[in-house]
Design an enzyme around this catalytic site. Structure first.
Site, mmCIF file in Angstrom:
data_model
loop_
_atom_site.group_PDB
_atom_site.id
_atom_site.type_symbol
_atom_site.label_atom_id
_atom_site.label_comp_id
_atom_site.label_asym_id
_atom_site.label_seq_id
_atom_site.Cartn_x
_atom_site.Cartn_y
_atom_site.Cartn_z
ATOM 1 C CE LYS A 1 -7.564 -0.718 1.261
ATOM 2 N NZ LYS A 1 -7.479 0.454 2.098
ATOM 3 C CG HIS B 1 -4.066 -1.326 -1.702
ATOM 4 N ND1 HIS B 1 -4.628 -0.080 -1.803
ATOM 5 C CD2 HIS B 1 -3.721 -1.471 -0.401
ATOM 6 C CE1 HIS B 1 -4.610 0.520 -0.621
ATOM 7 N NE2 HIS B 1 -4.066 -0.315 0.251
ATOM 8 C CB SER C 1 -0.952 -0.011 1.192
ATOM 9 O OG SER C 1 -0.234 -0.188 2.394
HETATM 10 N N1 PMP Z 1 -4.980 -4.688 4.139
HETATM 11 C C1 PMP Z 1 -4.310 -3.750 3.456
HETATM 12 C C2 PMP Z 1 -3.104 -4.150 2.673
HETATM 13 C C3 PMP Z 1 -4.761 -2.412 3.481
HETATM 14 O O1 PMP Z 1 -4.103 -1.460 2.816
HETATM 15 C C4 PMP Z 1 -5.923 -2.099 4.230
HETATM 16 C C5 PMP Z 1 -6.489 -0.686 4.271
HETATM 17 N N2 PMP Z 1 -5.633 0.314 4.600
HETATM 18 C C6 PMP Z 1 -6.557 -3.110 4.921
HETATM 19 C C7 PMP Z 1 -6.081 -4.391 4.855
HETATM 20 C C8 PMP Z 1 -7.778 -2.827 5.739
HETATM 21 O O2 PMP Z 1 -8.912 -2.790 4.929
HETATM 22 P P1 PMP Z 1 -10.222 -2.018 5.424
HETATM 23 O O3 PMP Z 1 -9.985 -0.559 5.162
HETATM 24 O O4 PMP Z 1 -11.316 -2.616 4.621
HETATM 25 O O5 PMP Z 1 -10.352 -2.301 6.867
#
Ligand code: PMP
Length: 394
Positions: A240, A209, A181
């Site tokens: 997302k 992502h 990310s």
């Molecule tokens: N895994 C990754 C790699 C993420 O980037 C994120 C969000 N920042 C999440 C999990 C968490 O997802 P959510 O926003 O749906 O809680």
């Protein structure tokens, strides 16, 4: 001395380190041009990859389901909080991901914190890329399994860890983000899967992502690499590209049914409002029916990335719509972000501890909904501010 003085002290030390961040207020829907703190700016910071967060069809589905089932679900899934729309979404996701079964959690975060402890526990090992997301780190800690880290995307280091831990644990699980990310690079899944098969480990990919971004119709990183059936567990988010909220686990039916019994956030936290589930379902249908959305996302990604690199900016190893502009110095990265905002572009500045020291950056994310005019305007702002800060070639 009040008992809570330590809170103020901690805040003060954040402020002194330049790490205090007040919350920015979005006063419009999530769009390519959004209103932030009273001004319309080009939004290069959302994860709304396909522009679905504000899609009228999702809003309509949400309203319809709300009329039919009510505003809230009223209970956890395992008591009486499973409505037909929740099951319908899970059946659709399983079909979409070509897996035996799926289960939806309240968020991607709770998926990782809930699923990992069901796969591994004391006497087991979890082998985790050092740049994996915070929710994976929390899930690993909660599991009580031994945590063994390998250097980011370094397959030699992964094999070293696999060799060293061979025969010492009951079960081993290799975990990686599908797309990272902060850097926007794609995990080396084919090599990871081969190593996992060679050393008899389970595999776990967090496609937060990558779902809606990689693979046909946005099926994710496993599909992107043609590895269907060879990765034990895929976790994705509905927050997302899908544009709403939630996380899902895709995998063998036995895992999914065990999660009904042992996935703690699933067991002990109320299920999604039915409107959320209905909007997610609509988004998956749109992803299947309109491949042009993902094509546009990638077209915009290539265009914007090229624009940034043509300016001489350092975009690291990004291969996806997440494109960092790596500055290095923390103060300078924050200056870049602040000056861009003054020029009408919102791109988040990111510093330690979210990224390693010396790797501070501004992170940009384009979506399918951005127009060329949006991207050109943003690039002009990067050119101007980049020149001011001595980051660009010209
Ligand atoms: N895994 C990754 C790699 C993420 O980037 C994120 C969000 N920042 C999440 C999990 C968490 O997802 P959510 O926003 O749906 O809680």
């Amino acid at each position: 001395m009040a008992l809570t003085d330590f809170l103020v002290e901690e805040l003060n030390s954040l402020k002194q380190a330049g790490l205090y961040r007040p919350l920015k207020e979005l006063q419009s829907p999530q769009r390519p041009r959004s209103v932030i703190d009273g001004r319309e700016v080009i939004n290069l910071s959302s994860n709304n990859y396909l522009g679905l967060a504000d899609d009228p069809r999702l809003k309509e589905a949400m309203i319809e389901a709300t009329e039919k089932y009510g505003a809230g679900s009223g209970a956890v899934r395992t008591i009486i909080g499973t409505m037909s729309i929740h099951n319908e979404l899970e059946r659709k996701l399983a079909e979409f991901k070509h897996v035996e079964a799926c289960v939806v959690f309240q968020s991607g975060f709770t998926c990782n914190s809930g699923v990992i402890p069901v796969l591994v526990g004391e006497g087991d090992a979890v082998i985790s890329d050092e740049l994996n997301h915070a929710s994976i780190i929390d899930g690993c800690r909660l599991s009580k399994a031994k945590i063994l880290r390998f250097k980011h995307a370094d397959m030699d280091d992964l094999e070293r860890v696999l060799k060293e831990s061979d025969g010492q644990y009951r079960r081993r699980l290799i975990i990686t983000d599908g797309v990272f990310s902060m850097d926007g690079d794609i995990a080396k899944l084919p090599e990871i899967v081969e190593l996992a098969e060679k050393y008899g480990c389970m595999t776990y990919v967090d496609d937060a992502h990558s779902s809606g971004v990689l693979g046909k119709n946005g099926q994710g990183s496993v599909h992107h690499f043609g590895l269907n059936g060879r990765v034990t567990v895929q976790v994705g988010t509905l927050s997302k590209a899908v544009g709403v909220l939630g996380g899902y686990v895709a995998g063998p039916r036995a895992l999914i049914e065990l999660l009904w019994h042992k996935g703690r956030p699933f067991l002990f936290s109320t299920s999604h409002p039915p409107g959320v589930a209905a909007a997610c379902l609509k988004a998956i249908e749109i992803m299947e029916q309109e491949p042009e959305l993902i094509e546009r996302l990638w077209e915009n990604t290539r265009y914007f990335k090229k624009g940034l690199t043509d300016l001489g900016l350092d975009t690291g190893h990004s291969e996806t719509p997440i494109t960092p502009v790596i500055v290095g110095d923390e103060v300078k990265a924050m200056q870049l972000s602040d000056r861009l905002l003054e020029e009408g572009v919102f791109a988040q500045g990111i510093a330690f501890p979210t990224v390693p020291r010396g790797k501070a950056r501004v992170r940009t994310i384009v979506t399918a909904a951005h127009t060329k005019a949006d991207l050109d305007e943003a690039l002009a702002a990067f050119a101007k501010v980049g020149r001011e800060l001595g980051l660009t070639r010209a």
